[in-house]
Design an enzyme around this catalytic site. Structure first.
Site, PDB file in Angstrom:
ATOM      1  N   SER A   1       0.868  -1.192   0.000  1.00 61.72           N
ATOM      2  CA  SER A   1       0.000   0.000   0.000  1.00 61.72           C
ATOM      3  C   SER A   1       0.894   1.228   0.000  1.00 61.72           C
ATOM      4  O   SER A   1       2.075   1.146   0.392  1.00 61.72           O
ATOM      5  CB  SER A   1      -0.855  -0.008   1.277  1.00 61.72           C
ATOM      6  OG  SER A   1      -1.498   1.228   1.459  1.00 61.72           O
TER       7      SER A   1
ATOM      8  N   TYR B   1      -2.340  -1.470  10.458  1.00 61.40           N
ATOM      9  CA  TYR B   1      -2.286  -1.577   8.995  1.00 61.40           C
ATOM     10  C   TYR B   1      -0.938  -1.070   8.482  1.00 61.40           C
ATOM     11  O   TYR B   1      -0.302  -1.706   7.627  1.00 61.40           O
ATOM     12  CB  TYR B   1      -3.441  -0.753   8.409  1.00 61.40           C
ATOM     13  CG  TYR B   1      -3.623  -0.882   6.908  1.00 61.40           C
ATOM     14  CD1 TYR B   1      -4.383  -1.908   6.367  1.00 61.40           C
ATOM     15  CD2 TYR B   1      -3.047   0.042   6.031  1.00 61.40           C
ATOM     16  CE1 TYR B   1      -4.566  -2.019   5.000  1.00 61.40           C
ATOM     17  CE2 TYR B   1      -3.227  -0.061   4.663  1.00 61.40           C
ATOM     18  CZ  TYR B   1      -3.991  -1.088   4.146  1.00 61.40           C
ATOM     19  OH  TYR B   1      -4.170  -1.202   2.790  1.00 61.40           O
TER      20      TYR B   1
HETATM   21  P1  NAD Z   1     -11.509  -6.099  -0.177  1.00 61.57           P
HETATM   22  O1  NAD Z   1     -12.107  -6.101   1.186  1.00 61.57           O
HETATM   23  O2  NAD Z   1     -12.381  -5.993  -1.366  1.00 61.57           O
HETATM   24  O3  NAD Z   1     -10.577  -7.368  -0.358  1.00 61.57           O
HETATM   25  C1  NAD Z   1      -9.959  -8.023   0.707  1.00 61.57           C
HETATM   26  C2  NAD Z   1      -9.931  -9.486   0.385  1.00 61.57           C
HETATM   27  O4  NAD Z   1      -9.312 -10.179   1.464  1.00 61.57           O
HETATM   28  C3  NAD Z   1     -11.361 -10.054   0.239  1.00 61.57           C
HETATM   29  O5  NAD Z   1     -11.378 -10.970  -0.806  1.00 61.57           O
HETATM   30  C4  NAD Z   1     -11.579 -10.739   1.580  1.00 61.57           C
HETATM   31  O6  NAD Z   1     -12.501 -11.800   1.483  1.00 61.57           O
HETATM   32  C5  NAD Z   1     -10.174 -11.234   1.847  1.00 61.57           C
HETATM   33  N1  NAD Z   1      -9.940 -11.583   3.237  1.00 61.57           N
HETATM   34  C6  NAD Z   1     -10.187 -10.854   4.358  1.00 61.57           C
HETATM   35  N2  NAD Z   1      -9.890 -11.578   5.451  1.00 61.57           N
HETATM   36  C7  NAD Z   1      -9.422 -12.780   5.015  1.00 61.57           C
HETATM   37  C8  NAD Z   1      -8.985 -13.959   5.655  1.00 61.57           C
HETATM   38  N3  NAD Z   1      -8.944 -14.067   6.989  1.00 61.57           N
HETATM   39  N4  NAD Z   1      -8.616 -15.009   4.884  1.00 61.57           N
HETATM   40  C9  NAD Z   1      -8.676 -14.941   3.531  1.00 61.57           C
HETATM   41  N5  NAD Z   1      -9.092 -13.841   2.880  1.00 61.57           N
HETATM   42  C10 NAD Z   1      -9.464 -12.788   3.607  1.00 61.57           C
HETATM   43  O7  NAD Z   1     -10.415  -4.918  -0.168  1.00 61.57           O
HETATM   44  P2  NAD Z   1      -9.403  -4.423  -1.288  1.00 61.57           P
HETATM   45  O8  NAD Z   1      -9.507  -2.958  -1.270  1.00 61.57           O
HETATM   46  O9  NAD Z   1      -9.557  -5.157  -2.564  1.00 61.57           O
HETATM   47  O10 NAD Z   1      -7.994  -4.804  -0.618  1.00 61.57           O
HETATM   48  C11 NAD Z   1      -7.153  -5.825  -1.109  1.00 61.57           C
HETATM   49  C12 NAD Z   1      -5.713  -5.560  -0.674  1.00 61.57           C
HETATM   50  O11 NAD Z   1      -5.281  -4.338  -1.246  1.00 61.57           O
HETATM   51  C13 NAD Z   1      -5.550  -5.430   0.833  1.00 61.57           C
HETATM   52  O12 NAD Z   1      -4.330  -6.034   1.234  1.00 61.57           O
HETATM   53  C14 NAD Z   1      -5.482  -3.926   1.030  1.00 61.57           C
HETATM   54  O13 NAD Z   1      -4.761  -3.580   2.178  1.00 61.57           O
HETATM   55  C15 NAD Z   1      -4.762  -3.505  -0.238  1.00 61.57           C
HETATM   56  N6  NAD Z   1      -4.955  -2.099  -0.602  1.00 61.57           N
HETATM   57  C16 NAD Z   1      -6.203  -1.610  -0.888  1.00 61.57           C
HETATM   58  C17 NAD Z   1      -6.339  -0.263  -1.224  1.00 61.57           C
HETATM   59  C18 NAD Z   1      -7.677   0.354  -1.578  1.00 61.57           C
HETATM   60  O14 NAD Z   1      -7.767   1.580  -1.669  1.00 61.57           O
HETATM   61  N7  NAD Z   1      -8.717  -0.410  -1.804  1.00 61.57           N
HETATM   62  C19 NAD Z   1      -5.214   0.538  -1.268  1.00 61.57           C
HETATM   63  C20 NAD Z   1      -3.954   0.006  -0.976  1.00 61.57           C
HETATM   64  C21 NAD Z   1      -3.843  -1.330  -0.642  1.00 61.57           C
END
Ligand code: NAD
Length: 257
Positions: A139, A152
């Protein structure tokens, strides 16, 4: 380019960025293993849809990334793992002195330790196959901090550190490890926060997006899951063979500030 013949395992990929990455890798020809902690018909249906749309083998394997044994079993149950995308992640926002201990433990386990366990299980498979790519979804918060996101930010900085060590331990092998550092990405999770924030601040959608969500993103535009997926595909390409142990920001200029 084609990733045909390669198998990609993407943790936390039944929604958002993980699903977007899985689709882009499938478009490039990779077989994909989707994952989350649930085991619903719709999870398996996502895999069937990818398979149908892109002509690759796609499976969904339930495994809880908060548990080290599940992380390792996900990789062994996948049969092979040429491309490992560590994406599963959760968030909790609170000041350090009020941060619930169970939330700290869960965030460190899912956002950081899971990547250690899956990488440990996948590297022997990559070595046996003679090729491997580790792509860690960190991130902008793996490179910078914000208040109230201690767990985080600690986890994502940890992911960047783990990425560098993985790269050094595999530097003389046909394996690379890199981290993608997205800024704000418009996922269903982020989209769902917009109406509440509009009500809370009495703002229009545009004002919420530009003045609340994207204050630190100079482009004033979200990154997309397709862009993070495309960056993952690039890291699996021959052009990226000598790119290892580094971070690639997909953040509209956030970390240039
Ligand atoms: P999201 O909530 O759509 O996706 C998260 C995924 O992780 C989901 O598929 C969820 O089911 C899964 N998950 C959660 N707990 C779990 C567990 N215990 N076991 C297995 N799977 C699990 O969110 P996102 O925004 O797509 O985030 C995905 C990644 O990207 C994360 O690591 C997040 O930190 C990172 N990220 C997101 C953003 C953003 O703005 N959306 C920015 C930077 C980084």
């Amino acid at each position: 380019m084609t990733l045909s013949g390669k198998t990609a395992v993407i943790t936390g990929s039944n929604s958002g960025i993980g699903l977007g990455v899985a689709i882009e890798l499938a478009k490039a020809g990779a077989d994909v293993v989707l994952n989350s902690f649930t085991n619903r018909d719709e999870d398996h249906a996502l895999a069937a849809e990818i398979s149908k749309n892109h002509g690759v083998n796609a499976r969904y394997i339930q495994a809880d990334m908060s548990k080290g044994s599940d992380c390792r079993k996900l990789i062994s149950d996948s049969g092979r793992c040429d491309i490992l995308v560590n994406n599963a992640g959760i968030q909790h926002v609170a000041p350090i002195d009020e941060f619930p201990e169970d939330k700290w433990d869960a965030i460190i386990a899912i956002n950081l330790s899971s990547a250690f366990h899956t990488t440990a299980a996948a590297l022997p498979m990559m070595r046996a196959a003679g090729w491997g790519r580790v792509v860690n979804i960190a991130s902008a918060h793996g490179l910078t901090a914000s208040p109230f996101k201690s767990a985080y930010i600690a986890a994502k900085h940890g992911v960047v550190g783990l990425t560098k060590t993985t790269a050094l331990e595999t530097a003389q092998e046909p394996i690379t490890a890199n981290a993608i550092c997205p800024g704000y990405v418009l996922t269903p999770l982020v989209e769902a926060q917009i109406p509440d924030t509009m009500r809370e601040y009495n703002m229009s959608r545009e004002e919420v997006v530009k003045n609340v969500m994207l204050t630190r993103q100079p482009s004033k535009d979200f990154a997309t899951v397709e862009q993070v997926g495309g960056t993952s595909v690039f890291l699996c390409s021959d052009a990226a063979t000598q790119i290892t142990g580094t971070t690639i920001s997909v953040d509209g200029g956030w970390t240039a500030l």
